[in-house]
Design an enzyme around this catalytic site. Structure first.
Site, PDB file in Angstrom:
ATOM      1  N   SER A   1       0.824  -1.210   0.000  1.00  0.00           N
ATOM      2  CA  SER A   1       0.000   0.000   0.000  1.00  0.00           C
ATOM      3  C   SER A   1       0.863   1.267   0.000  1.00  0.00           C
ATOM      4  CB  SER A   1      -0.956  -0.042   1.199  1.00  0.00           C
ATOM      5  OG  SER A   1      -1.959   0.952   1.099  1.00  0.00           O
TER       6      SER A   1
ATOM      7  N   ASP B   1      -9.732  -4.696  -4.613  1.00  0.00           N
ATOM      8  CA  ASP B   1      -9.168  -3.743  -3.646  1.00  0.00           C
ATOM      9  C   ASP B   1     -10.083  -2.526  -3.522  1.00  0.00           C
ATOM     10  OD1 ASP B   1      -7.583  -1.933  -2.157  1.00  0.00           O
ATOM     11  OD2 ASP B   1      -5.740  -2.802  -2.956  1.00  0.00           O
TER      12      ASP B   1
ATOM     13  N   HIS C   1      -7.728  -5.540  -0.189  1.00  0.00           N
ATOM     14  CA  HIS C   1      -6.534  -4.805   0.254  1.00  0.00           C
ATOM     15  C   HIS C   1      -5.808  -5.593   1.338  1.00  0.00           C
ATOM     16  CE1 HIS C   1      -4.185  -1.163   0.000  1.00  0.00           C
ATOM     17  NE2 HIS C   1      -4.196  -1.017   1.318  1.00  0.00           N
TER      18      HIS C   1
END
Length: 257
Positions: free
Chosen positions: A128, A199, A232
């Protein structure tokens, strides 16, 4: 460790921020030490979260260094403090760029790698916002300088980004395209990007767009992997792909099982 950063404001005023980085966790290689990779966590996380996972991977020749980002106000959280490698308001190309924060984090990572033995291959990876910082470091490497003009001297052999994006993409694209040597340097730096279609934090389109921009400016050795249904987070299929890719790109002894 603290990092002082200065930037020129309006007129001749100079503003200075000090970034206090958190605890660094190290996973020692279980076999012959061939590579060292700094792995960067995501927004609001800490280095220990990833060190526990990385220790389980079948990569005995890699030393993992997992630092913790400074705690700072983050615009996307309405200014609420969180561990973050840089400030972020949104992920669009029109969002404000925190080059000062990115430079500070990239310099901290470079400092962690600077004491490794000369025969050890070096890499940066992350998840991320950590992936975003790894990609920013990749651009510093090919430009041979940070955004503030200071020299970037670490020789990187691999970049891995999971569920991330390229920060400051418009600014960096212009800088790289304006450099005579950057594209040539970029062609020799392997990058692996992985992103889940499901995601809902860093949308797949941001990962895909980042891969397109990086390829367009000269990163020819770039692999972009897509995972159906992945949100995610990471899954064994993704970490297996990372292990296989690192083994091949870094020429590690043995093969993951």
């Amino acid at each position: 460790m603290s990092y002082n950063s200065s930037s020129i404001g309006s007129g001749s005023r100079t503003t200075r921020r000090t970034f206090e980085f958190g605890r660094t966790h190290v996973v020692r290689p279980k076999g012959k030490h061939q590579a060292t990779i700094v792995w960067l966590h995501g927004l609001g996380d800490k280095g220990s979260s990833w060190s526990q996972l990385l220790e389980t991977l079948p990569l005995p020749n890699i030393k993992w260094i997992c630092p913790t980002a400074p705690t700072r106000p983050v615009a996307i959280f309405g200014g609420y403090p969180s561990t973050a490698w840089f400030d972020v308001a949104d992920l669009s190309e029109d969002g404000p760029d925190d080059l000062e924060g990115l430079d500070a984090s990239a310099a901290h990572v470079a400092n962690l790698l600077s004491t490794e033995p000369a025969d050890i291959k070096l890499g940066i990876g992350g998840f991320s916002m950590g992936a975003a910082t790894a990609l920013y470091s990749a651009t510093c490497r090919i430009l041979r300088q940070y955004g503030n003009g200071n020299i970037y001297s670490v020789n990187l052999s691999a970049i891995v980004g999971l569920s991330g994006w390229l920060p400051c993409s418009r600014t960096l694209k212009n800088r790289i395209e304006g450099s005579r040597d950057a594209a040539r340097h970029a062609a020799s730096l392997p990058i692996l990007l992985c992103h889940g279609l499901g995601d809902d934090v860093v949308a797949y389109k941001h990962g895909e767009r980042s891969a397109q921009v990086l390829s367009s400016v000269g990163f020819r050795n770039l692999t972009f992997r897509t995972y159906n249904g992945l949100g995610h987070y990471t899954v064994p299929q993704e970490t297996d792909d990372v292990c296989n890719w690192l083994t091949a790109m870094l020429g590690l002894e043995g093969s993951p099982t």
